[in-house]
Design an enzyme around this catalytic site. Structure first.
Site, PDB file in Angstrom:
ATOM      1  N   CYS A 170       0.868  -1.170   0.000  1.00 11.89           N
ATOM      2  CA  CYS A 170       0.000   0.000   0.000  1.00 11.89           C
ATOM      3  C   CYS A 170       0.905   1.220   0.000  1.00 11.89           C
ATOM      4  CB  CYS A 170      -0.910   0.022   1.220  1.00 11.89           C
ATOM      5  SG  CYS A 170      -1.988   1.474   1.287  1.00 11.89           S
ATOM      6  N   GLU A 200      -4.010   1.170  -6.062  1.00 11.09           N
ATOM      7  CA  GLU A 200      -3.002   0.233  -6.545  1.00 11.09           C
ATOM      8  C   GLU A 200      -2.940   0.367  -8.063  1.00 11.09           C
ATOM      9  OE1 GLU A 200      -0.817  -1.258  -5.031  1.00 11.09           O
ATOM     10  OE2 GLU A 200      -1.508  -1.616  -2.986  1.00 11.09           O
TER      11      GLU A 200
END
Length: 235
Positions: free
Chosen positions: A2, A108
């Protein structure tokens, strides 16, 4: 992993959701909606303090108390949940210094040939949620005290699997208390919580390459784009 997320709620909303009070955040300190939070920036965290929870700011990128250099934090923005009890940088923080990291979305990137298409992930109802985090306190040679944190990651759920091979650990609300308060002796049991979040509660959509650059900090970073292939070369 992340490496970018958002927290667009007002401070009061975050405080209420996490049943916390602010600490070290002055009344005149700006609390702006964040749409493209990046590593090494100050981020909101929630931790246990006595019988209550406090909301405070920390630097994203864990700097262990024993580190000789602040720069090490850039390598510790994430910690793998499978090895968090083995790695010296994370081991003691996992045992005794856990936190929640509030968010209402994260990003992402999916490889498509030579391009990387960004996707936004969040809850279907748009609600707040929390990453499982760990934190530490570091003192510079000059005596400056810095608190920093890291987001733990796990295997991806089916919503993320074709985009990335990792995802942040998102804790269900019912697990907040045990995550924050479990004693050191019971820390190993917490590994059972570090699993992929139920994809049926989540949604994803493509967003503009605006989010590729950390200096782009505006709502448009999190807006869905209908034809992502036409957006790739715009920014």
């Amino acid at each position: 992993m992340c490496g970018r997320y958002r927290l667009s709620r007002r401070k009061q909303v975050v405080e209420e959701y996490f049943e916390s009070i602010s600490e070290g955040i002055s009344e005149d300190e700006a609390w702006s909606p964040r749409y493209n939070i990046a590593p090494t920036q100050p981020v909101a965290t929630v931790r246990q303090a006595g019988a209550g929870r406090v909301l405070s700011m920390m630097r994203w990128g864990l700097v262990p108390s024993w580190a000789s250099d602040l720069a090490v934090g850039a390598r510790h923005i994430n910690g793998r949940s499978e090895t968090v009890l083995e790695k010296p940088a994370f081991r003691e923080s996992f045992r005794a210094r856990r936190c929640l990291i509030p968010a209402d979305g994260f990003y992402e990137w999916k490889k498509a040939g030579k391009q990387r298409q960004p996707f936004h992930f969040g809850m279907k109802d748009g609600s707040l949620f929390a990453f499982a985090g760990v934190w530490d306190r570091w003192r510079s040679p000059a005596g400056q005290v810095l608190e920093s944190c890291s987001i733990l990651t796990t295997a991806p759920n089916e919503l993320l699997a074709d985009v990335h091979d990792r995802m942040p650990v998102i804790l269900p609300r019912r697990h907040y208390q045990i995550w924050l308060t479990a004693p050191v002796a019971e820390a190993e049991r917490l590994a059972e919580l570090l699993v992929p979040f139920d994809a049926s509660f989540m949604k994803r959509y493509a967003v503009s390459p605006l989010v590729n650059k950390p200096q782009n900090e505006m709502p448009e970073c999190a807006v869905e784009v209908a034809n992502p292939e036409t957006q790739t070369q715009l920014w």
